[in-house]
Design a protein around this motif. Structure first.
Motif, PDB file in Angstrom:
ATOM      1  N   ASN A  57       0.828  -1.201   0.000  1.00 58.55           N
ATOM      2  CA  ASN A  57       0.000   0.000   0.000  1.00 58.55           C
ATOM      3  C   ASN A  57       0.867   1.258   0.000  1.00 58.55           C
ATOM      4  O   ASN A  57       0.588   2.223  -0.735  1.00 58.55           O
ATOM      5  N   GLN A  73     -11.124   7.873  -1.252  1.00 64.17           N
ATOM      6  CA  GLN A  73     -11.078   6.982  -0.092  1.00 64.17           C
ATOM      7  C   GLN A  73     -11.690   5.633  -0.420  1.00 64.17           C
ATOM      8  O   GLN A  73     -11.161   4.576  -0.043  1.00 64.17           O
ATOM      9  N   SER A  74     -12.819   5.630  -1.137  1.00 65.68           N
ATOM     10  CA  SER A  74     -13.461   4.353  -1.492  1.00 65.68           C
ATOM     11  C   SER A  74     -12.591   3.538  -2.444  1.00 65.68           C
ATOM     12  O   SER A  74     -12.575   2.304  -2.371  1.00 65.68           O
ATOM     13  N   GLN A  75     -11.853   4.222  -3.323  1.00 66.36           N
ATOM     14  CA  GLN A  75     -10.958   3.503  -4.235  1.00 66.36           C
ATOM     15  C   GLN A  75      -9.775   2.918  -3.486  1.00 66.36           C
ATOM     16  O   GLN A  75      -9.327   1.801  -3.789  1.00 66.36           O
ATOM     17  N   PHE A  76      -9.244   3.642  -2.504  1.00 65.59           N
ATOM     18  CA  PHE A  76      -8.162   3.091  -1.676  1.00 65.59           C
ATOM     19  C   PHE A  76      -8.636   1.855  -0.912  1.00 65.59           C
ATOM     20  O   PHE A  76      -7.864   0.911  -0.694  1.00 65.59           O
ATOM     21  N   GLU A  77      -9.887   1.842  -0.508  1.00 62.82           N
ATOM     22  CA  GLU A  77     -10.415   0.668   0.184  1.00 62.82           C
ATOM     23  C   GLU A  77     -10.440  -0.541  -0.743  1.00 62.82           C
ATOM     24  O   GLU A  77     -10.169  -1.675  -0.316  1.00 62.82           O
ATOM     25  N   ASN A  80      -6.801  -1.700  -0.950  1.00 65.66           N
ATOM     26  CA  ASN A  80      -6.399  -2.385   0.289  1.00 65.66           C
ATOM     27  C   ASN A  80      -6.991  -3.783   0.370  1.00 65.66           C
ATOM     28  O   ASN A  80      -6.334  -4.727   0.825  1.00 65.66           O
ATOM     29  N   SER A  81      -8.244  -3.914  -0.059  1.00 59.23           N
ATOM     30  CA  SER A  81      -8.890  -5.228  -0.033  1.00 59.23           C
ATOM     31  C   SER A  81      -8.161  -6.204  -0.947  1.00 59.23           C
ATOM     32  O   SER A  81      -7.970  -7.371  -0.594  1.00 59.23           O
ATOM     33  N   ASN A  84      -4.732  -7.213   0.537  1.00 60.22           N
ATOM     34  CA  ASN A  84      -4.862  -8.160   1.645  1.00 60.22           C
ATOM     35  C   ASN A  84      -4.953  -9.595   1.147  1.00 60.22           C
ATOM     36  O   ASN A  84      -4.658 -10.535   1.882  1.00 60.22           O
TER      37      ASN A  84
END
Length: 390
Positions: A57, A73-77, A80-81, A84
């Motif tokens: 990340n 922010q939603s795109q970073f989530e 990150n998903s 992971n």
């Protein structure tokens, strides 16, 4: 080739301040075990682990900053998903290339990320095919993937100019004065794939090929999985390196039904010179250096491979394995080991031919052959076979 996996070529002693870095997969051809046997000091070995979600990340954020880009922010989530699930270095780089195409207003269905390297590569190829045309991209990447060592700019343009499936797809609405692939199509495609296709040297020529084995694996599964298409691609490359359509020889082709109807053509077949070069075993000598012979190393390397892969065993025997001029040229330009590999590859591919087996056995047991000059060796090899012919 040449039993490279036994690592006999690896230097055992290095000068001071000189380091030699080798990377390998842990279970690939027992290379790691061979290395451990050659170099017992365990301090010389380092296992490369996945980066981990946090480091991956951080890298993506750093690369985005260097590119003057950002994500919501939603795109970073979403990123990150995905990280992971997989944080391999290659996957991290591919994810970065993918998110660089997003904008802040991109809909949710266009901001999904595959969770495997294979999945991301296939997503990228889907997008490339949609933009440049499925037929064109499929055949270009089929030729690149099927080549033994890669293809040069001109080789790729020439072989595409001999491929009437591609040409009929390109010339759906008009007939060109010269039946060749438009010269800008491949550079445009390469520009989009330049991150994944590298230029390297092969047989004294700069060629293009995939830069990572994961791309080779995906491309083989995607483009060469169908046996009929795979044989077609290898046979086309074999014809090119044979020089079948060189020296102004015209190649026959059939118009597509769409061309027949749209252009009101009176006949379904025609022929055209594709302006591809001949493929001699030796090029013309430089008048200033008549003693220096220039061999066609690309033909000597690629032709046997494609004749074997296209199962054209009759041409393989006639033009390669039992051809005196070929034997002499290959021994002069390369070495006995390269010649042996042509026979070994043919037999490994399933060719069951007593004459090929006989000559291969003679080559393998003939230890004195190594010190023979090409003239003597080629003549001796052919002489050994003459008693077996009527």
């Amino acid at each position: 080739t040449h039993r490279a996996f036994n690592l006999a070529w690896l230097p055992k002693n290095l000068p001071e301040h000189v380091h030699f870095i080798v990377s390998t997969l842990p279970r690939e051809s027992d290379i790691l075990e061979t290395l451990k046997a050659l170099i017992p000091d365990t301090r010389n070995f380092l296992q490369i682990l996945p980066l981990g979600p946090q480091l991956s990340n951080d890298l993506i954020k750093e690369w985005l900053g260097a590119s003057k880009r950002s994500l919501t922010q939603s795109q970073f989530e979403i990123v990150n998903s995905a990280l992971n699930r997989c944080s391999l270095p290659l996957y991290t780089r591919l994810i970065f290339e993918e998110v660089c195409r997003w904008s802040s207003y991109s809909p949710v269905d266009l901001t999904r990320l595959e969770v495997t390297v294979k999945g991301v590569i296939n997503t990228m190829l889907d997008r490339v095919e949609k933009y440049h045309g499925k037929t064109f991209v499929t055949h270009v990447l089929s030729y690149l993937t099927a080549s033994k060592n890669g293809l040069s700019d001109m080789e790729l343009e020439d072989v595409l100019s001999l491929d009437d499936v591609v040409l009929n797809d390109c010339f759906q609405h008009w007939l060109p004065p010269i039946r060749r692939i438009p010269p800008l199509l491949w550079p445009r495609l390469h520009n989009q794939l330049s991150t994944y296709i590298i230029k390297r040297e092969a047989n004294g020529t700069l060629v293009y090929f995939w830069y990572h084995r994961q791309f080779i694996s995906v491309a083989k599964e995607r483009y060469l999985n169908d046996i009929g298409h795979r044989l077609y691609i290898h046979s086309s490359l074999a014809h090119y390196f044979q020089g079948t359509w060189g020296k102004g020889i015209k190649k026959t082709f059939r118009y597509s039904n769409q061309q027949m109807n749209l252009l009101n053509l009176g006949r379904c077949e025609s022929e055209a010179d594709r302006k591809v070069p001949p493929q001699p075993l030796q090029f013309e000598c430089d008048p200033r250096r008549p003693w220096k012979i220039r061999y066609n190393l690309r033909k000597l390397s690629e032709l046997p491979y494609h004749l074997i892969e296209s199962r054209r065993y009759s041409d393989l025997k006639q033009e390669v394995l039992f051809n005196y001029e070929w034997l002499h040229s290959k021994l002069s330009a390369m070495n006995l080991h390269d010649l042996l590999s042509d026979f070994r590859n043919a037999l490994d591919a399933g060719l069951q031919d007593p004459e090929v087996t006989l000559l291969f056995s003679a080559l393998r047991v003939g230890g004195s052959f190594v010190n023979m000059n090409p003239d003597t060796l080629a003549f001796d090899l052919v002489g050994r076979l003459l008693p077996y012919y009527d």
